[in-house]
Design a protein around this motif. Sequence first.
Motif, PDB file in Angstrom:
ATOM      1  N   ILE A  17      -5.854   6.804  12.077  1.00 57.78           N
ATOM      2  CA  ILE A  17      -6.111   8.247  11.951  1.00 57.78           C
ATOM      3  C   ILE A  17      -5.025   9.026  12.677  1.00 57.78           C
ATOM      4  O   ILE A  17      -4.526  10.029  12.169  1.00 57.78           O
ATOM      5  CB  ILE A  17      -7.521   8.582  12.476  1.00 57.78           C
ATOM      6  CG1 ILE A  17      -8.567   8.008  11.514  1.00 57.78           C
ATOM      7  CG2 ILE A  17      -7.707  10.088  12.651  1.00 57.78           C
ATOM      8  CD1 ILE A  17      -9.992   8.023  12.049  1.00 57.78           C
ATOM      9  N   HIS A  18      -4.639   8.573  13.873  1.00 55.97           N
ATOM     10  CA  HIS A  18      -3.581   9.236  14.642  1.00 55.97           C
ATOM     11  C   HIS A  18      -2.268   9.241  13.856  1.00 55.97           C
ATOM     12  O   HIS A  18      -1.502  10.201  13.935  1.00 55.97           O
ATOM     13  CB  HIS A  18      -3.392   8.544  15.987  1.00 55.97           C
ATOM     14  CG  HIS A  18      -2.380   9.194  16.855  1.00 55.97           C
ATOM     15  ND1 HIS A  18      -2.615  10.371  17.518  1.00 55.97           N
ATOM     16  CD2 HIS A  18      -1.114   8.825  17.170  1.00 55.97           C
ATOM     17  CE1 HIS A  18      -1.539  10.712  18.195  1.00 55.97           C
ATOM     18  NE2 HIS A  18      -0.623   9.788  17.999  1.00 55.97           N
ATOM     19  N   ALA A  19      -2.029   8.188  13.083  1.00 53.72           N
ATOM     20  CA  ALA A  19      -0.821   8.115  12.258  1.00 53.72           C
ATOM     21  C   ALA A  19      -0.940   8.963  10.999  1.00 53.72           C
ATOM     22  O   ALA A  19       0.014   9.080  10.232  1.00 53.72           O
ATOM     23  CB  ALA A  19      -0.537   6.657  11.882  1.00 53.72           C
ATOM     24  N   GLY A  20      -2.125   9.555  10.785  1.00 55.15           N
ATOM     25  CA  GLY A  20      -2.321  10.401   9.611  1.00 55.15           C
ATOM     26  C   GLY A  20      -2.461   9.613   8.325  1.00 55.15           C
ATOM     27  O   GLY A  20      -2.120  10.114   7.246  1.00 55.15           O
ATOM     28  N   LEU A  21      -2.982   8.413   8.420  1.00 46.51           N
ATOM     29  CA  LEU A  21      -3.088   7.546   7.249  1.00 46.51           C
ATOM     30  C   LEU A  21      -4.532   7.300   6.863  1.00 46.51           C
ATOM     31  O   LEU A  21      -5.406   7.164   7.724  1.00 46.51           O
ATOM     32  CB  LEU A  21      -2.436   6.186   7.532  1.00 46.51           C
ATOM     33  CG  LEU A  21      -0.938   6.165   7.770  1.00 46.51           C
ATOM     34  CD1 LEU A  21      -0.499   4.783   8.228  1.00 46.51           C
ATOM     35  CD2 LEU A  21      -0.191   6.586   6.523  1.00 46.51           C
ATOM     36  N   SER A  22      -4.764   7.198   5.584  1.00 42.42           N
ATOM     37  CA  SER A  22      -6.035   6.686   5.071  1.00 42.42           C
ATOM     38  C   SER A  22      -5.916   5.165   5.056  1.00 42.42           C
ATOM     39  O   SER A  22      -4.835   4.612   5.292  1.00 42.42           O
ATOM     40  CB  SER A  22      -6.258   7.199   3.646  1.00 42.42           C
ATOM     41  OG  SER A  22      -5.239   6.686   2.794  1.00 42.42           O
ATOM     42  N   GLN A  23      -7.010   4.495   4.748  1.00 43.60           N
ATOM     43  CA  GLN A  23      -6.911   3.038   4.606  1.00 43.60           C
ATOM     44  C   GLN A  23      -5.962   2.682   3.466  1.00 43.60           C
ATOM     45  O   GLN A  23      -5.214   1.711   3.567  1.00 43.60           O
ATOM     46  CB  GLN A  23      -8.294   2.422   4.399  1.00 43.60           C
ATOM     47  CG  GLN A  23      -9.121   2.388   5.651  1.00 43.60           C
ATOM     48  CD  GLN A  23     -10.461   1.702   5.453  1.00 43.60           C
ATOM     49  OE1 GLN A  23     -10.928   1.506   4.337  1.00 43.60           O
ATOM     50  NE2 GLN A  23     -11.101   1.336   6.561  1.00 43.60           N
ATOM     51  N   SER A  24      -5.971   3.477   2.418  1.00 43.66           N
ATOM     52  CA  SER A  24      -5.043   3.224   1.300  1.00 43.66           C
ATOM     53  C   SER A  24      -3.603   3.393   1.751  1.00 43.66           C
ATOM     54  O   SER A  24      -2.719   2.619   1.357  1.00 43.66           O
ATOM     55  CB  SER A  24      -5.334   4.171   0.139  1.00 43.66           C
ATOM     56  OG  SER A  24      -6.604   3.913  -0.398  1.00 43.66           O
ATOM     57  N   GLY A  25      -3.351   4.415   2.576  1.00 44.17           N
ATOM     58  CA  GLY A  25      -1.998   4.628   3.091  1.00 44.17           C
ATOM     59  C   GLY A  25      -1.540   3.476   3.968  1.00 44.17           C
ATOM     60  O   GLY A  25      -0.391   3.033   3.889  1.00 44.17           O
ATOM     61  N   LEU A  26      -2.454   2.975   4.808  1.00 43.37           N
ATOM     62  CA  LEU A  26      -2.109   1.833   5.657  1.00 43.37           C
ATOM     63  C   LEU A  26      -1.906   0.583   4.813  1.00 43.37           C
ATOM     64  O   LEU A  26      -1.024  -0.224   5.101  1.00 43.37           O
ATOM     65  CB  LEU A  26      -3.188   1.609   6.722  1.00 43.37           C
ATOM     66  CG  LEU A  26      -2.937   0.476   7.709  1.00 43.37           C
ATOM     67  CD1 LEU A  26      -1.579   0.611   8.400  1.00 43.37           C
ATOM     68  CD2 LEU A  26      -4.068   0.411   8.726  1.00 43.37           C
ATOM     69  N   GLU A  27      -2.677   0.451   3.738  1.00 41.40           N
ATOM     70  CA  GLU A  27      -2.484  -0.671   2.816  1.00 41.40           C
ATOM     71  C   GLU A  27      -1.068  -0.624   2.244  1.00 41.40           C
ATOM     72  O   GLU A  27      -0.379  -1.646   2.185  1.00 41.40           O
ATOM     73  CB  GLU A  27      -3.508  -0.610   1.689  1.00 41.40           C
ATOM     74  CG  GLU A  27      -3.312  -1.686   0.632  1.00 41.40           C
ATOM     75  CD  GLU A  27      -4.299  -1.565  -0.525  1.00 41.40           C
ATOM     76  OE1 GLU A  27      -4.655  -2.613  -1.086  1.00 41.40           O
ATOM     77  OE2 GLU A  27      -4.708  -0.431  -0.857  1.00 41.40           O
ATOM     78  N   GLY A  28      -0.640   0.569   1.857  1.00 37.12           N
ATOM     79  CA  GLY A  28       0.705   0.715   1.303  1.00 37.12           C
ATOM     80  C   GLY A  28       1.801   0.363   2.293  1.00 37.12           C
ATOM     81  O   GLY A  28       2.809  -0.247   1.929  1.00 37.12           O
ATOM     82  N   ARG A  29       1.613   0.739   3.538  1.00 44.06           N
ATOM     83  CA  ARG A  29       2.627   0.464   4.562  1.00 44.06           C
ATOM     84  C   ARG A  29       2.626  -0.985   5.024  1.00 44.06           C
ATOM     85  O   ARG A  29       3.668  -1.535   5.344  1.00 44.06           O
ATOM     86  CB  ARG A  29       2.393   1.336   5.797  1.00 44.06           C
ATOM     87  CG  ARG A  29       2.945   2.699   5.701  1.00 44.06           C
ATOM     88  CD  ARG A  29       2.965   3.320   7.079  1.00 44.06           C
ATOM     89  NE  ARG A  29       3.351   4.700   7.020  1.00 44.06           N
ATOM     90  CZ  ARG A  29       3.390   5.491   8.059  1.00 44.06           C
ATOM     91  NH1 ARG A  29       3.048   5.035   9.250  1.00 44.06           N
ATOM     92  NH2 ARG A  29       3.745   6.746   7.924  1.00 44.06           N
ATOM     93  N   SER A  30       1.447  -1.584   5.113  1.00 51.91           N
ATOM     94  CA  SER A  30       1.344  -2.918   5.710  1.00 51.91           C
ATOM     95  C   SER A  30       1.249  -4.039   4.687  1.00 51.91           C
ATOM     96  O   SER A  30       1.512  -5.193   5.013  1.00 51.91           O
ATOM     97  CB  SER A  30       0.113  -2.987   6.623  1.00 51.91           C
ATOM     98  OG  SER A  30      -1.082  -2.900   5.850  1.00 51.91           O
ATOM     99  N   GLY A  31       0.822  -3.703   3.472  1.00 51.92           N
ATOM    100  CA  GLY A  31       0.597  -4.741   2.471  1.00 51.92           C
ATOM    101  C   GLY A  31      -0.726  -5.467   2.657  1.00 51.92           C
ATOM    102  O   GLY A  31      -1.002  -6.445   1.972  1.00 51.92           O
ATOM    103  N   ILE A  32      -1.550  -4.984   3.582  1.00 47.10           N
ATOM    104  CA  ILE A  32      -2.851  -5.598   3.835  1.00 47.10           C
ATOM    105  C   ILE A  32      -3.889  -4.875   2.992  1.00 47.10           C
ATOM    106  O   ILE A  32      -3.981  -3.648   3.045  1.00 47.10           O
ATOM    107  CB  ILE A  32      -3.212  -5.514   5.339  1.00 47.10           C
ATOM    108  CG1 ILE A  32      -2.157  -6.277   6.154  1.00 47.10           C
ATOM    109  CG2 ILE A  32      -4.607  -6.059   5.595  1.00 47.10           C
ATOM    110  CD1 ILE A  32      -2.192  -5.983   7.628  1.00 47.10           C
ATOM    111  N   PRO A  33      -4.655  -5.592   2.195  1.00 42.66           N
ATOM    112  CA  PRO A  33      -5.613  -4.947   1.294  1.00 42.66           C
ATOM    113  C   PRO A  33      -6.609  -4.052   2.044  1.00 42.66           C
ATOM    114  O   PRO A  33      -7.050  -4.361   3.146  1.00 42.66           O
ATOM    115  CB  PRO A  33      -6.341  -6.119   0.635  1.00 42.66           C
ATOM    116  CG  PRO A  33      -5.420  -7.277   0.779  1.00 42.66           C
ATOM    117  CD  PRO A  33      -4.669  -7.055   2.058  1.00 42.66           C
ATOM    118  N   LYS A  34      -6.947  -2.940   1.396  1.00 41.30           N
ATOM    119  CA  LYS A  34      -7.853  -1.956   1.985  1.00 41.30           C
ATOM    120  C   LYS A  34      -9.201  -2.583   2.342  1.00 41.30           C
ATOM    121  O   LYS A  34      -9.786  -2.252   3.383  1.00 41.30           O
ATOM    122  CB  LYS A  34      -8.038  -0.787   1.013  1.00 41.30           C
ATOM    123  CG  LYS A  34      -8.811   0.362   1.581  1.00 41.30           C
ATOM    124  CD  LYS A  34      -8.739   1.598   0.707  1.00 41.30           C
ATOM    125  CE  LYS A  34      -9.614   1.445  -0.500  1.00 41.30           C
ATOM    126  NZ  LYS A  34      -9.804   2.698  -1.234  1.00 41.30           N
TER     127      LYS A  34
END
Length: 145
Positions: A17-34
């Motif tokens: 949340i602090h990074a301003g990301l949704s779980q989908s956004g973090l999935e895109g950055r990390s490659g880890i499924p939502k």
Amino acid sequence: MLTEPRSFGQRLRNARIHAGLSQSGLEGRSGIPKARLSRYENDHVLPSIDTLGRLAAALDVSEASLLGDQRAVIEQFFDVLFRRGVRIYSIEQAELLANAVADILSAAATPLEGFTQPSDVATISMDTIASVTGPSVVPEPSPPV
């Protein structure tokens, strides 16, 4: 008083949340499924060491901070100071700076819980810190860009 999240999932969610990301956004950055991110955030499972590294890199935080190591907070604080050109050469200077920051935050009388983004934190000028600490803690000139 600001309390540190107790579980890995809470720390991961806060960092996302602090990074301003949704779980989908973090999935895109990390490659880890939502779906797996959700399981981590809800404390159903813990990530492997490799996955922890990918999460930390994607969120631009240390692995230690995701694991709840308080030393990570101190290291990050000093890393920011260093990048901003502040050099601390003694324990006394570190104490002066810590007291100056504490005094400035106390004077602002704004609870830290209200901050959601780094831009929400009042910018503390080096002149303000120098006025409290004296000339012993001074920034070096920034290199030309």
